[in-house]
Design a protein around this motif. Sequence first.
Motif: not given
Length: 319
Positions: A251-263, A298-311
């Motif tokens: 999906p269209r997503c820019n979460a790693p650049w505009v948000s973060a999750v703190v556990e 973030r430098q190497r993340l390609d959302v369109a190709r990343d397997p986690t992003c695609r699922r």
Amino acid sequence: MNPRIDTLPVLILFPHNRCNCRCVMCDIWKLDTREEISAAELERHLADIEKLRVEWVVFSGGEPLMHSDLFRLSAMLRVRGIRTTMLSTGLLIERFASRIVEHIDDVIVSLDGPPKVHDQIRRVPRAFEHLAAGVRAVHALKPDFPIAARCTVQKANHSLLRETAASAQSIGLRSISYLAADVTSTAFNRPEGWTDGRVAPVALTSEELPQLEREIECLIEEWSAGGFIVEPPEKLRRIAAHFGPSEPVAPRCNAPWVSAVVETDGTVRPCFFHRPIGRLNGQSLIEVLNGPEAIAFRQRLDVARDPTCRRCVCSLFRV
């Protein structure tokens, strides 16, 4: 996109690590330790939160209302003009209705079907009844307080999306959103992922998929015009595609650049589903977000190709 983060509009906090449901599509309830973010810990990061110009904090988890002093955390944020949203099972809302109205801006409750199905998925007797009572209690205090529903689509409810919307509307919820059950990631307390045996009770079979597709089209036809359904038709149709045999499309997503999750233990992730990028133990939030590991991710993340992003079943895009 710039790999450094100077502003962070959305921050997702897990105030408490445990949950009061035993949902079939989640393993958080299996945790046997009790952890929570203390007010002192949040205080330590408030300067960074202000520097990052955080606009919206979402309390997730775990069940936030199991925290020993959730409303103190919320007050510390809201006094700085930060919107606070709570994601909740709904089981404890009636007990805390007055404090929710006073200290939280809006609530999103999990609703996974009409009453009987919701209770079966949550594996908590009278779960729907408790949820409805909580909504009534809040609205008795403040009729316009915004409470919305979120439904996780899976085997047990895939033919009942319209009934789920009707159930949400009947108890006074403002809207409902739908997302596919996540059966592939290591999120939600399943660091090793799921075996086929755990996936089967949640995912849809090829024989069930056409029924889901028909139900989604009926949902679009009967409910979309009123604005009660959050997702546009194309996003609803992606839910069926998530369970289908075709190669997934990110999906269209820019979460790693505009948000973060703190556990609760200080683990920081770029989103719910990607691996951690650091820990807050001894480091500030800005140091973790712009540390070597986070920058490299973030430098190497390609959302369109990343397997986690695609699922991905729960994307975020924010301008």
